[in-house]
Enzyme design. Structure first.
Site, PDB file in Angstrom:
ATOM      1  N   SER A  10      28.309  21.399 -50.423  1.00 16.68           N
ATOM      2  CA  SER A  10      28.962  22.108 -50.979  1.00 16.68           C
ATOM      3  C   SER A  10      30.728  22.483 -50.822  1.00 16.68           C
ATOM      4  O   SER A  10      31.366  22.028 -49.954  1.00 16.68           O
ATOM      5  CB  SER A  10      28.972  24.177 -49.312  1.00 16.68           C
ATOM      6  OG  SER A  10      29.737  24.963 -49.842  1.00 16.68           O
ATOM      7  N   HIS A  35      25.877  22.533 -54.554  1.00 14.92           N
ATOM      8  CA  HIS A  35      26.394  23.530 -53.864  1.00 14.92           C
ATOM      9  C   HIS A  35      27.353  24.166 -54.127  1.00 14.92           C
ATOM     10  O   HIS A  35      28.187  24.037 -53.789  1.00 14.92           O
ATOM     11  CB  HIS A  35      25.458  23.679 -52.394  1.00 14.92           C
ATOM     12  CG  HIS A  35      24.872  25.237 -51.679  1.00 14.92           C
ATOM     13  ND1 HIS A  35      23.556  25.622 -51.680  1.00 14.92           N
ATOM     14  CD2 HIS A  35      26.190  25.685 -50.857  1.00 14.92           C
ATOM     15  CE1 HIS A  35      24.076  26.602 -51.019  1.00 14.92           C
ATOM     16  NE2 HIS A  35      25.156  26.776 -50.673  1.00 14.92           N
ATOM     17  N   ASP A  37      28.689  28.079 -53.462  1.00 16.05           N
ATOM     18  CA  ASP A  37      28.448  29.146 -53.205  1.00 16.05           C
ATOM     19  C   ASP A  37      29.569  30.523 -53.327  1.00 16.05           C
ATOM     20  O   ASP A  37      31.155  30.756 -53.751  1.00 16.05           O
ATOM     21  CB  ASP A  37      29.725  28.926 -51.623  1.00 16.05           C
ATOM     22  CG  ASP A  37      28.437  28.359 -50.777  1.00 16.05           C
ATOM     23  OD1 ASP A  37      27.232  28.775 -50.446  1.00 16.05           O
ATOM     24  OD2 ASP A  37      28.926  27.023 -50.532  1.00 16.05           O
ATOM     25  N   MET A  39      30.127  34.469 -53.751  1.00 14.34           N
ATOM     26  CA  MET A  39      30.921  35.725 -52.602  1.00 14.34           C
ATOM     27  C   MET A  39      31.642  36.219 -53.736  1.00 14.34           C
ATOM     28  O   MET A  39      32.367  36.268 -53.847  1.00 14.34           O
ATOM     29  CB  MET A  39      31.292  34.556 -51.419  1.00 14.34           C
ATOM     30  CG  MET A  39      31.227  33.734 -50.658  1.00 14.34           C
ATOM     31  SD  MET A  39      32.059  33.309 -49.388  1.00 14.34           S
ATOM     32  CE  MET A  39      30.814  31.861 -49.031  1.00 14.34           C
ATOM     33  N   HIS A  68      24.207  29.015 -55.294  1.00 12.44           N
ATOM     34  CA  HIS A  68      23.906  30.727 -54.295  1.00 12.44           C
ATOM     35  C   HIS A  68      24.701  31.559 -54.105  1.00 12.44           C
ATOM     36  O   HIS A  68      26.302  31.853 -54.103  1.00 12.44           O
ATOM     37  CB  HIS A  68      24.339  30.206 -53.051  1.00 12.44           C
ATOM     38  CG  HIS A  68      24.252  30.035 -51.596  1.00 12.44           C
ATOM     39  ND1 HIS A  68      24.462  30.166 -49.486  1.00 12.44           N
ATOM     40  CD2 HIS A  68      23.652  31.788 -51.733  1.00 12.44           C
ATOM     41  CE1 HIS A  68      24.311  31.390 -49.050  1.00 12.44           C
ATOM     42  NE2 HIS A  68      23.625  31.790 -50.179  1.00 12.44           N
ATOM     43  N   MET A  70      25.997  35.261 -52.988  1.00 12.47           N
ATOM     44  CA  MET A  70      25.870  35.728 -51.971  1.00 12.47           C
ATOM     45  C   MET A  70      26.584  37.167 -52.319  1.00 12.47           C
ATOM     46  O   MET A  70      28.285  37.725 -52.492  1.00 12.47           O
ATOM     47  CB  MET A  70      27.000  35.291 -50.811  1.00 12.47           C
ATOM     48  CG  MET A  70      25.898  33.875 -50.107  1.00 12.47           C
ATOM     49  SD  MET A  70      27.265  33.037 -49.323  1.00 12.47           S
ATOM     50  CE  MET A  70      27.646  31.876 -50.497  1.00 12.47           C
ATOM     51  N   MET A 139      19.397  30.596 -44.362  1.00 12.59           N
ATOM     52  CA  MET A 139      21.066  30.507 -43.384  1.00 12.59           C
ATOM     53  C   MET A 139      21.285  30.419 -42.135  1.00 12.59           C
ATOM     54  O   MET A 139      19.996  30.766 -41.475  1.00 12.59           O
ATOM     55  CB  MET A 139      21.652  31.846 -43.985  1.00 12.59           C
ATOM     56  CG  MET A 139      21.921  32.091 -45.381  1.00 12.59           C
ATOM     57  SD  MET A 139      22.182  30.902 -45.736  1.00 12.59           S
ATOM     58  CE  MET A 139      24.630  30.903 -44.964  1.00 12.59           C
ATOM     59  N   ASP A 175      21.280  25.840 -44.978  1.00 22.31           N
ATOM     60  CA  ASP A 175      22.786  26.051 -44.618  1.00 22.31           C
ATOM     61  C   ASP A 175      23.312  26.328 -44.235  1.00 22.31           C
ATOM     62  O   ASP A 175      23.018  27.211 -43.906  1.00 22.31           O
ATOM     63  CB  ASP A 175      22.857  26.816 -46.737  1.00 22.31           C
ATOM     64  CG  ASP A 175      24.542  26.985 -47.140  1.00 22.31           C
ATOM     65  OD1 ASP A 175      24.993  25.845 -46.341  1.00 22.31           O
ATOM     66  OD2 ASP A 175      24.403  27.737 -47.854  1.00 22.31           O
TER      67      ASP A 175
HETATM   68  C1  DX5 Z   1      28.741  29.848 -46.269  1.00 23.47           C
HETATM   69  C2  DX5 Z   1      27.726  29.015 -47.285  1.00 23.47           C
HETATM   70  C3  DX5 Z   1      27.925  27.693 -46.895  1.00 23.47           C
HETATM   71  C4  DX5 Z   1      29.253  26.630 -46.155  1.00 23.47           C
HETATM   72  C5  DX5 Z   1      28.010  25.694 -45.438  1.00 23.47           C
HETATM   73  O1  DX5 Z   1      28.355  31.147 -46.153  1.00 23.47           O
HETATM   74  O2  DX5 Z   1      26.881  29.791 -48.157  1.00 23.47           O
HETATM   75  O3  DX5 Z   1      27.534  27.026 -48.553  1.00 23.47           O
HETATM   76  O4  DX5 Z   1      29.312  26.638 -47.067  1.00 23.47           O
HETATM   77  O5  DX5 Z   1      28.780  25.125 -45.066  1.00 23.47           O
HETATM   78  P1  DX5 Z   1      29.278  24.384 -43.869  1.00 23.47           P
HETATM   79  O6  DX5 Z   1      28.528  23.459 -43.527  1.00 23.47           O
HETATM   80  O7  DX5 Z   1      30.345  23.464 -43.355  1.00 23.47           O
HETATM   81  O8  DX5 Z   1      28.808  25.279 -42.693  1.00 23.47           O
HETATM   82 ZN    ZN Z   2      25.694  28.399 -49.540  1.00 30.69          ZN
END
Ligand code: DX5
Ligand code: ZN
Length: 227
Positions: A10, A35, A37, A39, A68, A70, A139, A175
């Site tokens: 990620s 990956h 993320d 947000m 991903h 969010m 998750m 994740d």
């Molecule tokens: C959190 C993300 C994850 C996160 C994982 O909302 O979706 O992808 O970055 O990070 P670690 O592996 O540090 O939990």
């Molecule tokens: Zn993620």
């Protein structure tokens, strides 16, 4: 025969001041997917990046961009992420009432579609979406931040979703909080795509390859994928 193990670092844990170089580094360190993320500060209490940043770093690797989302709403932004170079776009089943429509939109743009469940969401919420997805993402932390601890009580849910998927050509991704210490149990529960942020990026660029290899080895050993 279990599905091949896929390690997806990620980039939330990358150094954002040199995101392109960080992506080249995890590529050279033999990640399988990247990956990403996304947000929005509304669906989750944090803000990261949007399609323009993804588009800017897309040429840095040929590896699959696992995006991903969010965000809520999702639909107005799907086309922009597809055009930015996402290969797989995943949205949360909690993000709105029309996941079915959103998943079909993603596929109509020629991309793979994924559905994501927060820790408290039951697998029954996605049961009828399985024909429309290429991936289910479970998750194992509350989304929004990296560096949280893996919720091991969710291993049973991963197992149930694996059974629900059965022989369908659907990947099962987890994740949050994945480390070499728990990757074996995660793979044994049936997940084949392991996202890891802090466990990959810790120790800086010279450690990335060993960090990725340690997670991969633990997962592959646990499901008998190594001779
Ligand atoms: C959190 C993300 C994850 C996160 C994982 O909302 O979706 O992808 O970055 O990070 P670690 O592996 O540090 O939990
Ligand atoms: Zn993620």
């Amino acid at each position: 025969m279990p599905r091949p193990i896929i390690i997806a670092p990620s980039i939330l844990s990358a150094d954002f001041s040199e995101l392109g170089a960080e992506i080249e580094r995890i590529d050279a360190a033999r990640c399988d997917w990247v990956h990403c993320d996304v947000m929005d500060g509304h669906f989750v209490p944090n803000i990261t990046f949007g399609p323009d940043i993804l588009k800017a770093v897309r040429p840095r690797t040929k590896k699959l961009f696992d995006v991903h989302l969010m965000i809520a709403p999702v639909d107005p932004y799907i086309e922009a992420f597809a055009k930015a170079g996402a290969d797989l776009i995943s949205l949360h089943v909690e993000a709105g009432p029309h996941a079915h429509r959103s998943l079909k939109l993603i596929r109509s743009l020629g991309k793979k579609a994924g559905i994501v469940l927060n820790p408290q969401t039951s697998e029954t919420a996605i049961e009828h979406l399985l024909p429309f997805v290429d991936l289910v993402l479970v998750m194992t932390i509350s989304p929004g931040f990296g560096g949280q601890t893996f919720e091991s009580s969710l291993l049973e849910k991963i197992r149930r979703i694996g059974a629900m998927i059965g022989d369908r050509p659907v990947d099962l991704e987890i994740d949050g909080g994945c480390t070499p210490e728990n990757a074996g149990a995660i793979a044994q529960a049936g997940a084949n795509v392991l996202v890891a942020g802090s466990a990959v990026f810790k120790g800086g660029p010279t450690a990335y390859a060993a960090n990725i290899a340690a997670i991969r080895q633990a997962a592959e050993d646990a499901v008998g994928l190594r001779a």
